[in-house]
Enzyme design. Sequence first.
Site, PDB file in Angstrom:
ATOM      1  CE  LYS A  77      -9.388  49.682 -35.214  1.00 25.05           C
ATOM      2  NZ  LYS A  77      -9.590  50.103 -33.321  1.00 25.05           N
ATOM      3  CG  ASP A  89      -8.020  46.684 -31.228  1.00 25.24           C
ATOM      4  OD1 ASP A  89      -6.577  47.552 -30.850  1.00 25.24           O
ATOM      5  OD2 ASP A  89      -8.346  47.260 -31.162  1.00 25.24           O
TER       6      ASP A  89
HETATM    7  P1  NAP Z   1     -16.890  51.205 -28.277  1.00 24.62           P
HETATM    8  O1  NAP Z   1     -16.973  50.203 -29.679  1.00 24.62           O
HETATM    9  O2  NAP Z   1     -18.193  52.623 -28.485  1.00 24.62           O
HETATM   10  O3  NAP Z   1     -17.896  50.802 -27.083  1.00 24.62           O
HETATM   11  C1  NAP Z   1     -17.923  50.866 -26.556  1.00 24.62           C
HETATM   12  C2  NAP Z   1     -19.135  50.301 -24.768  1.00 24.62           C
HETATM   13  O4  NAP Z   1     -18.937  50.852 -23.718  1.00 24.62           O
HETATM   14  C3  NAP Z   1     -20.578  48.995 -25.026  1.00 24.62           C
HETATM   15  O5  NAP Z   1     -20.592  48.462 -24.802  1.00 24.62           O
HETATM   16  C4  NAP Z   1     -21.195  50.731 -24.485  1.00 24.62           C
HETATM   17  O6  NAP Z   1     -22.173  50.068 -23.799  1.00 24.62           O
HETATM   18  C5  NAP Z   1     -20.434  50.925 -22.698  1.00 24.62           C
HETATM   19  N1  NAP Z   1     -20.706  52.641 -22.934  1.00 24.62           N
HETATM   20  C6  NAP Z   1     -20.387  53.740 -24.152  1.00 24.62           C
HETATM   21  N2  NAP Z   1     -21.054  54.682 -22.892  1.00 24.62           N
HETATM   22  C7  NAP Z   1     -21.004  54.018 -21.971  1.00 24.62           C
HETATM   23  C8  NAP Z   1     -21.898  54.507 -20.745  1.00 24.62           C
HETATM   24  N3  NAP Z   1     -21.835  56.435 -20.642  1.00 24.62           N
HETATM   25  N4  NAP Z   1     -22.849  54.271 -19.811  1.00 24.62           N
HETATM   26  C9  NAP Z   1     -22.242  52.408 -20.007  1.00 24.62           C
HETATM   27  N5  NAP Z   1     -21.495  51.887 -21.721  1.00 24.62           N
HETATM   28  C10 NAP Z   1     -21.430  52.968 -21.772  1.00 24.62           C
HETATM   29  O7  NAP Z   1     -16.145  51.900 -27.505  1.00 24.62           O
HETATM   30  P2  NAP Z   1     -14.452  50.879 -27.845  1.00 24.62           P
HETATM   31  O8  NAP Z   1     -13.805  51.488 -28.756  1.00 24.62           O
HETATM   32  O9  NAP Z   1     -15.152  49.261 -27.410  1.00 24.62           O
HETATM   33  O10 NAP Z   1     -13.738  51.561 -26.929  1.00 24.62           O
HETATM   34  C11 NAP Z   1     -13.618  51.690 -25.688  1.00 24.62           C
HETATM   35  C12 NAP Z   1     -13.289  52.038 -24.356  1.00 24.62           C
HETATM   36  O11 NAP Z   1     -11.506  51.525 -24.547  1.00 24.62           O
HETATM   37  C13 NAP Z   1     -12.946  53.388 -24.599  1.00 24.62           C
HETATM   38  O12 NAP Z   1     -12.849  53.893 -23.216  1.00 24.62           O
HETATM   39  C14 NAP Z   1     -11.190  53.154 -25.443  1.00 24.62           C
HETATM   40  O13 NAP Z   1     -10.127  54.421 -25.618  1.00 24.62           O
HETATM   41  C15 NAP Z   1     -11.255  52.151 -24.857  1.00 24.62           C
HETATM   42  N6  NAP Z   1     -10.241  51.631 -26.154  1.00 24.62           N
HETATM   43  C16 NAP Z   1      -8.320  51.021 -24.797  1.00 24.62           C
HETATM   44  C17 NAP Z   1      -7.208  50.901 -25.908  1.00 24.62           C
HETATM   45  C18 NAP Z   1      -5.677  50.478 -25.702  1.00 24.62           C
HETATM   46  O14 NAP Z   1      -5.269  50.603 -26.964  1.00 24.62           O
HETATM   47  N7  NAP Z   1      -5.670  50.804 -24.238  1.00 24.62           N
HETATM   48  C19 NAP Z   1      -7.801  50.075 -27.750  1.00 24.62           C
HETATM   49  C20 NAP Z   1      -9.351  50.134 -27.928  1.00 24.62           C
HETATM   50  C21 NAP Z   1     -10.113  51.452 -26.753  1.00 24.62           C
HETATM   51  P3  NAP Z   1     -23.673  50.092 -25.135  1.00 24.62           P
HETATM   52  O15 NAP Z   1     -23.248  48.576 -25.422  1.00 24.62           O
HETATM   53  O16 NAP Z   1     -24.853  50.269 -23.931  1.00 24.62           O
HETATM   54  O17 NAP Z   1     -23.806  51.335 -26.037  1.00 24.62           O
END
Ligand code: NAP
Length: 292
Positions: free
Chosen positions: A74, A110
Site C-alpha cells: 500500500k 479506506d
Molecule cells: P497497523 O498499521 O499495524 O496499526 C496498528 C495500530 O494498533 C497501531 O496504532 C498500534 O499501536 C496498535 N496496536 C497493535 N497491536 C496492539 C496491541 N497489542 N496493543 C495495543 N495497541 C496495538 O494496522 P492497521 O492496518 O491500521 O489495522 C488496524 C485494524 O483495523 C486491524 O484490526 C485491521 O484488521 C482493521 N482494518 C479494518 C478495515 C476494514 O475494512 N474493516 C480496514 C483496514 C484495517 P502502536 O503505534 O503503539 O504500535
Amino acid sequence: MTTIVISGRTRICGIMGYPVGHSFSPLMYNAAFQERALDYVYVPFAVEPVLLPAAVEAIRALELVGVNVTVPHKQAVLPLLDEISDEARLIGAVNTVINDSGCLIGDNTDGKGFLRSLLEQSGCNPAGKTALIIGAGGAARAVAVRLALSGVKRIVLYNRSKERAAELAKLLIEKTGVPVEVALWPEKGAKSLLAPTDLVVQATPVGMTPEQNSVVPLPDSFFRPGQVVFELIYNPEQTILMQRAARTGALVLNGLGMLLYQGVLSFEMWTGEVAPLEVMRESLQTCFNRRT
Ligand code: NAP
C-alpha cells in the site's frame, strides 16, 4: 455455483498483495459483475514485494481496468503511479488503482468506505462532532484524515505508543487544521482520564480473532446512549468493546460495512455503474460465514 464466462472482450481487474489467498474480494466483485451483467473479471495477483514495479507496469501492458492494492504494497506502490489523489497522499497509502488509458491513478478508499458505512448504517454525520480514534496505524490514519475532511470538531488519538500518534496528530493539524489531542493508553491498573466523545473508532487489532479476549483500556463510563462506537474489526463480528458499549445504549458497528463500501467505491470507479450493494453484502457475509 455460478459460472463466469470469459470472452475476448472481458475486462480484467484484481487485487495485488502478498499473500492474497485469504482475500474475500474476488468473490464479492465477481458476484457484482455477474449481477450487473458486466463482462469483467476480478482475479487475485500474489505479487512478491521485489516484483511490485513489474506488476504495476503489467497493469498498463495488459490493459487491466485497475487493481486493489493490499498489504504489503500500500505504501510501496505510491512512487510507481502517475497520479495520486490528495486523500491517498495525505494518508500515505494507496488501496485502489485506476488505469485511465495507461495513466495509473492511485486513490485510497479506506476512509471513504468508513464514512459511507458510518453514514448509511448509523446515520451519524461526523461534521461538528468529537471523535476518539483508538490507534494510529494505517487504518486510523485513513479514518482520521476522512473525519478531518468531513468537518469533525475535534479528534483525540488514543494510542499505545507516543511516536505514531504524535506524527499523525502533526499531519492532521498541519494539513487539515482540525484540533487534535494525543492520549496514551494508561499503564496497567491505572485509570484512563478520557472524557466521552460523540464518536469512537477502534482502529487497532486488539480484540481480533484469535485474541478476541483482549480489550482496549476504556472504562464503561466512557460509553453512553447516543454515542456511535465503530469497531474496524469484523472477525469476531462482536468484539468485547462492542458488547460493553452496546450495554450502555451506544450504537455499535463492526468493520464489515467499511470493507463492503470500499468494494462498492472501487466497483463504481472501474465500471461507472452503480454497485449492487445487496449482492456484494451477501457474498461478503457468505465468505465470512464459511471462514468462521
Ligand atoms: P497497523 O498499521 O499495524 O496499526 C496498528 C495500530 O494498533 C497501531 O496504532 C498500534 O499501536 C496498535 N496496536 C497493535 N497491536 C496492539 C496491541 N497489542 N496493543 C495495543 N495497541 C496495538 O494496522 P492497521 O492496518 O491500521 O489495522 C488496524 C485494524 O483495523 C486491524 O484490526 C485491521 O484488521 C482493521 N482494518 C479494518 C478495515 C476494514 O475494512 N474493516 C480496514 C483496514 C484495517 P502502536 O503505534 O503503539 O504500535
